[in-house]
Structures are given as C-alpha cells and as structure tokens.
Design a protein around this motif. Structure first.
Motif: not given
Length: 444
Positions: A227-228, A230-231, A234, A360, A362, A395, A397, A436, A438
């Motif tokens: 999902d890189s 989408r990150i 974001c 975000l 992580i 968000n 990931c 990822f 949201e």
C-alpha cells in the motif's frame, strides 16, 4: 508411518495435535502452530540464555553496580528465572505482580479478567503468554536494589547496530527525490530491516556484502500487500499549514532502528512531515526491541563512528532531537502490556488521543502486527479494516516481515499458493506486508 499417539506432555496439558482452527485464538494448545513451537522450544532457550549471560558476566555486572550485593541479587534473579522456565514448561497459571512494578495494576486487572481455563502458558492466547514471560523476567530485576536498571539484552542489541550493513546502507544513500517511487523504495528498506530480529534467528538482509537498496529491489515479489502509494498520498496531500506529525511505534534496535531513522530523515527533508515521534518500550522486551537507552545509544554510536557517513548522520540526527524535529515520546507501559490495540481506547485513552494527533502512525514489526490484529487465526483474505476492530485513531500503516502464523489482506488464492511452496512460509521472515488504513472520521 504410524502415528505414535500423544506424548505424556500432550496428554497432561491437553495439547491437540492439530493446526489452529480458523478464527480461533492462536495458542500453544495447538501443536501444529508456531505458538506451540515458540512456547515449547524458543522461549525456554531465551530464558536459558539470560541465565547463562548473568552467570558468565556476574563479575562484570557486579563491578558496574554494587559488588557483593549485586552478586547475591544475581543468584536470586537466576533462581526466579529458573522457576519461571519450569512454570512455562509445565503450563502453570500466570501469577499476579506483587512488587514495585509501575504497571502492576494494569497487568493484574488483565490477569484477573482471564478465564481460569485460559490463564496458563499453553492455554492462553500466545500473545498474552509471550508478553507475560518477558514482563515477568523484568520484574525480577525491577524488584532488586542494584539490578533494576540492568538490560540483560543490551549487548546483543549493540552488536546488531555494529554490523557492516549499517555502514553499507549509510554509504549507499544517495540524493533522493521527493516522489512516490523513492518513498516506496525507502519504505521497503525499512520493511526488510525488520528481518533483523534477535528473538528469532532468520535469514536477514544484513549481509555485509549487500547493497541494501539493490537487494531490496529484488524482493518486490515477496511484498504480499503493498500500500505504498496510499501511504504516499496520505503524506503528500497533508495540510502543510498544520504541523504534520508522523509517529513510529518501534520494533527492533540495531539495524532496523537505523532504517527507521533513514525513513524519518527523508520525511523531514522532503517536507512530508514536520515532526517525528518515536515510541520505545519501557523495559527489555522481546530481546531486541528499542528501549530509551537503546534509542540514545544509537545516536551516540553513530556520532562517534569512524565513518564520516555515519558520524555526519549522527550529528545531524542529534540536532534534530535538540531542535524538536525528532522526539522520543514519553515512556508508556501500554506498549509492554498484553492488550491488543483495539482495546487502547478502554485501557489508555490518553495514548489513543496522542496518536490521533499524528497524520500517520507507522507500526513496525511482527509483534505490533499481532497486536493490531489480535492473535487470531484470521482468514488470510480478511479485510485489514475488519481485523483492526475499530482501532483507527488516525491514518496507520504497518511494515512487517511475516514471522508468525497470522495475516490478513491477501488476494484470494495467494496464501494457498505459498503453503504449497513452503508450509512454514509464515515463520521464515521471507515475506512482508506494507498495509495502510485511513483513520476514522469520528474521534472518541
């Protein structure tokens, strides 16, 4: 070949010679699970290694602390660890914490809530049993006079930082562009850095002869969910008029934490974030997890390194700390609790709200992944959102190499293909996910 029937151990402790049923909690009760192997084989070895290191290094430890008093306390701690090993190997019930542990109340409330039939090492959720073991070990040190700050894993973590791969990655860093392709490459370096885990010996990308970037680019087929993009969206689309904060919930010290810093530096330098907050563990945890001491040791090690590449980075990152661009978040015992993350709102609403401030978060590594999903044998195609069970403070990931037999978000048929290739594929660390989700639009 005839089946030999259950062993005495299996009969005595109600161990079932089956794989973990779907949608069932991962537990040492199922003999064909990685949970069983961990409890039966890996954890006793880890306890034995702690005993061996204390015995071997007792003179050095005594000199560091208070001499003869420390020697006596080492003997006491070794006795406690030996007893814990016996309790683990004989599936004894968990005991309450009765000392000076700062998180004693949180743990005891958790233990009291467990059903009696699910409150021992092999009968409980694997996640609970493993967290309990590491927490119990530290309590033995915590309740002494001279050893309460001793990190019995520290030397191993130092060696994991001193490998040539750190230097090779530092040298191979090149001028980086602010684009999704470069960002994706750095995410993957950070992902595969998670293979360097001292609690389980697996093949790693930490070969001293490797160019880490080139090596990671050959592993794209092993990223099962990516999902890189989408990150990237974001962060790239975040409101620049506000302070964009990115949190790292850390995993391993050493090479992996170095790759965390590489990614964090990129986020700051490309204005994808204005502030990076790092969450450490408050105690020695799962052998190699980053503690506050490991956090600061890393910067000191890099700054003093003979390589100009690393010393420049060390000075730069220490300045980031001084200026507030990097920040070590306040120590929080929730990270070393047994609780899954969907319970965070109930157990520690302040931490939930703190994470909600970030653009975000992580989550690094296998243990964080297990806590995001809960130790449950999900269908591999289950949606990540369903598995999170409402945990969406912002968000999020997860960058995780697969070292435990649970996963979600795979395409239909993918898990079956991997099982045909290697029935143990979920234990090898050869595959990874970049997932990822949201944040919820609703704040609690």
């Amino acid at each position: 070949m005839e089946h030999s029937g259950p062993s005495d151990f299996e009969r005595k402790y109600d161990i079932l010679d089956v794989a973990t049923p779907r949608h069932t909690i991962l537990s040492g009760r199922y003999k064909r699970s990685f949970a069983y192997y961990t409890l039966r084989e890996r954890l006793p070895v880890i306890l034995t290694n702690i005993i061996d290191s204390l015995t071997k290094e007792k003179d050095e430890i005594a000199e560091k602390y208070e001499g003869e008093k420390t020697r006596e306390e080492i003997k006491t701690v070794v006795g406690h660890i030996s007893k814990l090993k016996y309790q683990l190997q004989t599936d004894k019930p968990f005991e309450k914490f009765l000392g000076i542990e700062q998180d004693k109340e949180m743990w005891n409330i958790f233990l009291e809530a467990l059903p009696a039939k699910c409150a021992s090492f092999f009968q409980s959720a694997w996640l609970y049993s493993e967290c309990y073991m590491y927490r119990r070990v530290f309590s033995f040190f915590e309740n002494t006079e001279t050893l309460r700050h001793h990190d019995y894993f520290f030397k191993q973590k130092c060696k994991a930082l001193e490998i040539n791969a750190v230097l090779n990655l530092g040298k191979s860093l090149r001028s980086t562009e602010r684009d999704s392709k470069t960002f994706s490459s750095l995410l993957k370096v950070n992902l595969w850095g998670n293979k360097c885990d001292l609690s389980i010996i697996i093949p790693t990308i930490c070969d001293p002869n490797d160019n880490v970037f080139e090596h990671c680019s050959t592993l794209d087929d092993h990223v099962l969910v990516d999902d890189s993009s989408r990150i990237w969206k974001c962060l790239d689309s975040a409101d620049q008029s506000k302070c964009i904060t990115v949190d790292f919930v850390l995993d391993n010290a050493g090479f992996e934490f170095y790759t965390d810093l590489i990614l964090a530096d990129y986020l700051l330098s490309k204005k994808l974030a204005h502030k990076i907050r790092f969450h450490t563990k408050p105690m020695p945890w799962f052998v190699s997890d980053v503690t506050p001491v490991d956090f600061h040791h890393t910067f000191e090690y890099l700054e003093k390194h003979s390589s100009s590449h690393l010393s420049v980075q060390g000075r730069k990152w220490k300045q980031y700390l001084a200026d507030g661009f990097f920040e070590m978040a306040a120590v929080n015992y929730f990270w070393s609790s047994p609780y899954e993350y969907y319970k965070m709102r109930e157990v520690d609403m302040d931490l939930y709200n703190y994470l909600a401030q970030a653009q975000l978060v992580i989550f690094k590594g296998d243990l964080n992944y297990r806590k995001l999903l809960g130790d449950k044998n999900w269908d591999p195609t289950e949606d990540f959102l369903i598995c999170l069970r409402g945990f969406q403070p912002t968000n999020i990931c997860t960058l995780r190499t697969v070292k435990a037999d649970l996963i979600c978000g795979l395409e239909h048929g993918k898990a079956e293909d991997l099982f045909r290739q290697n029935p143990k594929w979920m234990e090898t660390g050869e595959y990874g996910v970049i997932q990822f989700m949201e944040g919820s639009k609703w704040r609690f």
